[in-house]
Each structure stands twice: as C-alpha cells, then as structure tokens.
Design a protein around this motif. Structure first.
Motif, mmCIF file in Angstrom:
data_model
loop_
_atom_site.group_PDB
_atom_site.id
_atom_site.type_symbol
_atom_site.label_atom_id
_atom_site.label_comp_id
_atom_site.label_asym_id
_atom_site.label_seq_id
_atom_site.Cartn_x
_atom_site.Cartn_y
_atom_site.Cartn_z
ATOM 1 N N THR A 1 50.695 38.960 49.070
ATOM 2 C CA THR A 1 50.925 39.271 47.673
ATOM 3 C C THR A 1 49.595 39.657 47.029
ATOM 4 N N PRO A 2 49.224 40.930 47.080
ATOM 5 C CA PRO A 2 47.959 41.333 46.450
ATOM 6 C C PRO A 2 47.959 40.998 44.968
ATOM 7 N N SER A 3 46.794 40.595 44.478
ATOM 8 C CA SER A 3 46.677 40.186 43.081
ATOM 9 C C SER A 3 45.414 40.764 42.466
ATOM 10 N N VAL A 4 45.370 40.728 41.147
ATOM 11 C CA VAL A 4 44.178 41.117 40.397
ATOM 12 C C VAL A 4 43.797 39.950 39.504
ATOM 13 N N ILE A 5 42.551 39.512 39.632
ATOM 14 C CA ILE A 5 42.020 38.456 38.783
ATOM 15 C C ILE A 5 41.166 39.123 37.715
ATOM 16 N N THR A 6 41.501 38.919 36.452
ATOM 17 C CA THR A 6 40.710 39.458 35.347
ATOM 18 C C THR A 6 39.840 38.342 34.794
ATOM 19 N N LEU A 7 38.538 38.591 34.752
ATOM 20 C CA LEU A 7 37.599 37.597 34.260
ATOM 21 C C LEU A 7 37.394 37.753 32.755
ATOM 22 N N ASN A 8 36.831 36.737 32.137
ATOM 23 C CA ASN A 8 36.611 36.754 30.685
ATOM 24 C C ASN A 8 35.689 37.886 30.245
ATOM 25 N N ASP A 9 34.782 38.330 31.123
ATOM 26 C CA ASP A 9 33.864 39.414 30.754
ATOM 27 C C ASP A 9 34.455 40.800 31.004
ATOM 28 N N GLY A 10 35.750 40.867 31.420
ATOM 29 C CA GLY A 10 36.433 42.137 31.600
ATOM 30 C C GLY A 10 36.459 42.653 33.030
ATOM 31 N N ARG A 11 35.654 42.066 33.921
ATOM 32 C CA ARG A 11 35.666 42.509 35.314
ATOM 33 C C ARG A 11 37.000 42.155 35.963
ATOM 34 N N GLU A 12 37.411 42.976 36.928
ATOM 35 C CA GLU A 12 38.635 42.725 37.678
ATOM 36 C C GLU A 12 38.300 42.608 39.148
ATOM 37 N N ILE A 13 38.898 41.622 39.806
ATOM 38 C CA ILE A 13 38.702 41.395 41.237
ATOM 39 C C ILE A 13 40.051 41.531 41.911
ATOM 40 N N GLN A 14 40.145 42.425 42.896
ATOM 41 C CA GLN A 14 41.384 42.576 43.649
ATOM 42 C C GLN A 14 41.343 41.652 44.854
ATOM 43 N N THR A 15 42.473 40.997 45.129
ATOM 44 C CA THR A 15 42.557 40.076 46.244
ATOM 45 C C THR A 15 43.622 40.535 47.231
ATOM 46 N N VAL A 16 43.478 40.121 48.475
ATOM 47 C CA VAL A 16 44.439 40.455 49.519
ATOM 48 C C VAL A 16 45.721 39.662 49.330
ATOM 49 N N ASP A 17 45.589 38.401 48.922
ATOM 50 C CA ASP A 17 46.719 37.507 48.770
ATOM 51 C C ASP A 17 46.592 36.786 47.435
#
Length: 73
Positions: free
Chosen positions: A23-39
């Motif tokens: 289940t790929p996901s996107v983590i959005t941080l408080n400073d606006g950066r986005e991190i894509q994850t494999v699961d």
C-alpha cells in the motif's frame, strides 16, 4: 499439461497476493515536504516514530510531531 496449468495458476495467484499487500503512501510533513513510501508506515507508540521503507529501499523513521498527514496512494 495439467501440471503446467496448475503451476501457472498458483504462481499467478501468489504474485497477485503479494502485489495486493503493498500500500504505497505519502507522508506530508509540517514543513510541506512529502515522502513517498513503498508500504503503509508503521507507528511505534513507545518511541513516537513512524517507520517506513522509502522508494529506494532504505528504512527510515520520522517523529510523530513532524507528520501532518499520512495518505494512501
């Protein structure tokens, strides 16, 4: 011939099951950066961190206080 068909069907079912677990996901941080994850990231309550695997295969951790949202793709 029947063994080949059965083997191909089992192989296809196995690969389909493995692909469905991710289940790929996107983590959005408080400073606006986005991190894509494999699961989907796992939350460690004791440590207060989200743990996940990045697209390049490296494991990473992010403090819960830095995370704004976690969304599935």
């Amino acid at each position: 011939m029947t063994k080949r068909i059965l083997l191909a069907a089992l192989l296809g079912l196995g690969l389909g099951t493995l692909a469905g677990c991710s289940t790929p996901s996107v983590i959005t941080l408080n400073d606006g950066r986005e991190i894509q994850t494999v699961d989907a990231p796992e939350y460690d309550e004791e440590a207060g961190f989200y743990e996940f695997e990045q697209l390049d295969g490296k494991r990473a951790r992010v403090n819960k206080d830095q995370v704004r949202t976690v969304k599935e793709l």
